[in-house]
Design an enzyme around this catalytic site. Sequence first.
Site, PDB file in Angstrom:
ATOM      1  CE  LYS A 152      31.676  75.028 -12.882  1.00 54.61           C
ATOM      2  NZ  LYS A 152      30.780  75.659 -12.169  1.00 54.61           N
ATOM      3  CG  ASP A 168      26.485  70.648 -14.862  1.00 58.36           C
ATOM      4  OD1 ASP A 168      26.321  70.591 -13.761  1.00 58.36           O
ATOM      5  OD2 ASP A 168      25.543  71.593 -15.595  1.00 58.36           O
ATOM      6  CG  HIS A 169      29.780  68.891 -10.009  1.00 59.51           C
ATOM      7  ND1 HIS A 169      30.398  69.940 -10.640  1.00 59.51           N
ATOM      8  CD2 HIS A 169      29.406  69.277  -8.750  1.00 59.51           C
ATOM      9  CE1 HIS A 169      30.206  70.848  -9.633  1.00 59.51           C
ATOM     10  NE2 HIS A 169      29.582  70.456  -8.517  1.00 59.51           N
ATOM     11  CG  HIS A 181      26.207  73.948 -12.027  1.00 60.99           C
ATOM     12  ND1 HIS A 181      26.889  72.874 -12.634  1.00 60.99           N
ATOM     13  CD2 HIS A 181      27.013  74.871 -11.536  1.00 60.99           C
ATOM     14  CE1 HIS A 181      28.035  72.954 -12.548  1.00 60.99           C
ATOM     15  NE2 HIS A 181      28.485  74.257 -11.843  1.00 60.99           N
TER      16      HIS A 181
HETATM   17  P1  NAD Z   1      44.564  72.534 -10.524  1.00 53.64           P
HETATM   18  O1  NAD Z   1      45.052  73.699 -10.924  1.00 53.64           O
HETATM   19  O2  NAD Z   1      44.471  72.050  -9.328  1.00 53.64           O
HETATM   20  O3  NAD Z   1      45.126  71.263 -11.643  1.00 53.64           O
HETATM   21  C1  NAD Z   1      45.869  71.610 -13.043  1.00 53.64           C
HETATM   22  C2  NAD Z   1      46.412  70.296 -13.348  1.00 53.64           C
HETATM   23  O4  NAD Z   1      46.934  70.628 -14.720  1.00 53.64           O
HETATM   24  C3  NAD Z   1      47.622  69.938 -12.508  1.00 53.64           C
HETATM   25  O5  NAD Z   1      47.656  68.686 -12.569  1.00 53.64           O
HETATM   26  C4  NAD Z   1      48.740  70.825 -13.540  1.00 53.64           C
HETATM   27  O6  NAD Z   1      49.913  70.124 -13.306  1.00 53.64           O
HETATM   28  C5  NAD Z   1      48.362  70.534 -14.839  1.00 53.64           C
HETATM   29  N1  NAD Z   1      48.744  71.291 -16.012  1.00 53.64           N
HETATM   30  C6  NAD Z   1      48.749  72.654 -16.115  1.00 53.64           C
HETATM   31  N2  NAD Z   1      49.782  73.158 -17.040  1.00 53.64           N
HETATM   32  C7  NAD Z   1      50.212  71.983 -17.830  1.00 53.64           C
HETATM   33  C8  NAD Z   1      50.644  71.591 -18.863  1.00 53.64           C
HETATM   34  N3  NAD Z   1      51.257  72.644 -19.520  1.00 53.64           N
HETATM   35  N4  NAD Z   1      51.198  70.515 -19.295  1.00 53.64           N
HETATM   36  C9  NAD Z   1      50.612  69.481 -18.560  1.00 53.64           C
HETATM   37  N5  NAD Z   1      49.870  69.779 -17.513  1.00 53.64           N
HETATM   38  C10 NAD Z   1      49.423  70.910 -16.935  1.00 53.64           C
HETATM   39  O7  NAD Z   1      43.040  72.474 -11.280  1.00 53.64           O
HETATM   40  P2  NAD Z   1      42.019  71.731 -10.905  1.00 53.64           P
HETATM   41  O8  NAD Z   1      41.227  72.369  -9.740  1.00 53.64           O
HETATM   42  O9  NAD Z   1      42.062  70.250 -10.869  1.00 53.64           O
HETATM   43  O10 NAD Z   1      40.630  72.036 -12.111  1.00 53.64           O
HETATM   44  C11 NAD Z   1      40.970  71.307 -13.516  1.00 53.64           C
HETATM   45  C12 NAD Z   1      39.792  71.472 -14.136  1.00 53.64           C
HETATM   46  O11 NAD Z   1      38.666  71.237 -13.318  1.00 53.64           O
HETATM   47  C13 NAD Z   1      39.562  73.270 -14.392  1.00 53.64           C
HETATM   48  O12 NAD Z   1      38.803  73.349 -15.590  1.00 53.64           O
HETATM   49  C14 NAD Z   1      38.602  73.628 -13.616  1.00 53.64           C
HETATM   50  O13 NAD Z   1      37.727  74.665 -13.843  1.00 53.64           O
HETATM   51  C15 NAD Z   1      37.694  72.201 -13.235  1.00 53.64           C
HETATM   52  N6  NAD Z   1      37.018  72.353 -12.327  1.00 53.64           N
HETATM   53  C16 NAD Z   1      37.493  71.695 -11.003  1.00 53.64           C
HETATM   54  C17 NAD Z   1      36.924  71.599 -10.093  1.00 53.64           C
HETATM   55  C18 NAD Z   1      37.492  71.303  -8.684  1.00 53.64           C
HETATM   56  O14 NAD Z   1      36.772  70.778  -7.754  1.00 53.64           O
HETATM   57  N7  NAD Z   1      38.606  71.539  -8.602  1.00 53.64           N
HETATM   58  C19 NAD Z   1      35.533  71.547  -9.913  1.00 53.64           C
HETATM   59  C20 NAD Z   1      34.718  71.867 -11.089  1.00 53.64           C
HETATM   60  C21 NAD Z   1      35.622  72.080 -12.199  1.00 53.64           C
END
Ligand code: NAD
Length: 489
Positions: free
Chosen positions: A151, A180-181, A243
Amino acid sequence: MTEVKEQVALITIFGGTGDLANRKLYPSLYHLFTKGFLKENFAVIGTARRPWTNDFFREKVVESLKGIEKEGFDPQDFASHFYYQSHDVTNQESYVQLKNLSDELDKKYELQGNRLFYLAMAPNFFGTIASRLKSEGFVDNDGFSRLIIEKPFGRDLASAQELNESLRQAFAENEIYRIDHYLGKEMIQNISVIRFANSIIESLWNNRYIDNVQVTLSETLGVEDRGRYYEESGALRDMVQNHILQIVSLLAMEPPIKLTTQEIRHEKVRALRSLRVIEGEDVYKYFVRGQYGPGTVDGEQLEGYRQAENVDPDSNTETFVAAKLMIDNFRWSGVPFYIRTGKRLAKKTTQIAIQFKSVPMNLFGGQQSLAGNVLVIHIQPDEGITLHMNVKEPGQGMLTMPINLNYAHSSPDGMNTPEAYEKLIQDCLNGDATYFSHWDEVSLSWNFVDKVANVWSNTKEHFPNYASGTMGPKEADKLVAQDGFEWFE
Ligand code: NAD
């Protein structure tokens, strides 16, 4: 115990250096490894822009497993299946290298062309990645091609549709797994068993016996460092669209004719179609929004939402939503489903409370009022169910007293609940999409939420309207009180 069937696949994680990959995905894959679900024939490619080497990447993976290492399952051995490919998803050329590595690993580990692509990065890249996976031939393999996306699935119906169309260039609906965890949580999956394996429950599961249903997803944390994302989203889009509406559809759906993905989804979609659409002035009758101000939590003085980093000091974004949802069908007509979710609330909990109607007449009324029967499904941090009932107080006379019948899921058998991500990744590798959101569910949810968001974005609320460390604005209590109920705490 379900049988462990080994899966053979190449798992490519876009965003392999990110927070989600480190905190959830690598530990989940390790758990699957320790259970024999992943053995020798699997490989993981982590991709992101940083110029990491395989060795450095493997070190990071091993680090992410600190504290969960299991005897006999060497993290180094597990990490040896991991490969890193520096790759900018917007650059076409780097897909060629990624494709070469994928084909090479496919041969080396005998992966039979099975491919899972996990997009753990910002959704604005999803369309580009999907079209490149198609144009560069990643999905023309012999085995399965599946895509997991995180999401948010769009910001409204129009953007969700656009996102969906871009994904559909490369993947069919049955290959897209929208995660959707919450749907991977033990007690959410237990809703179907509680309902459909207990005649005393399912026979009461309707408007003749249930007064109201309450779904609470409350957090104590504030927006922390996610101000930029949250300003664009708000609680309605971040929590309700996905959720909460998923939970409501599982609670409200009719019994499926079989427990297959297709039949369950069919019933969930029907429940969402029965959801009364609230629009215009009615939004103010059925919905309450809030935003936290400063406050004290555990003796600590905390700043308000507007003071957080990357948040507009005059922000109109809601950090709290309460609502009364009505499901206009035979089973639920007249039964309010109250929902509430928010940040910086007094306690962290996810629970469902089913409040049953009072007995027709209180025979014990002379002495005291009777507490109502409530079935509480605890989703987190506790997992279990509690049934609130009345019994006779021991001793002389007929005094009543409330008691709780409890089933705590994790404590009695000392079992650790598997992480939601672990279950969902396993399901996806098995080709089971039951606990993922279908496009029809996503689009119906957006259609519902858009009407509310439109009203809210065109009017400014008097924010902040609740202090950090409370249970939200007073209006949320009034929403329930005007129907003669109160929030179940
Ligand atoms: P983050 O910012 O920590 O990681 C993003 C990743 O994308 C990094 O590895 C970055 O290097 C890479 N990236 C960015 N631009 C890039 C490009 N142009 N080419 C290649 N790689 C690129 O984000 P996150 O917290 O890991 O979240 C990722 C996704 O998961 C998002 O959509 C977020 O909404 C979703 N999400 C995250 C969590 C969580 O617990 N972190 C929970 C639910 C949903």
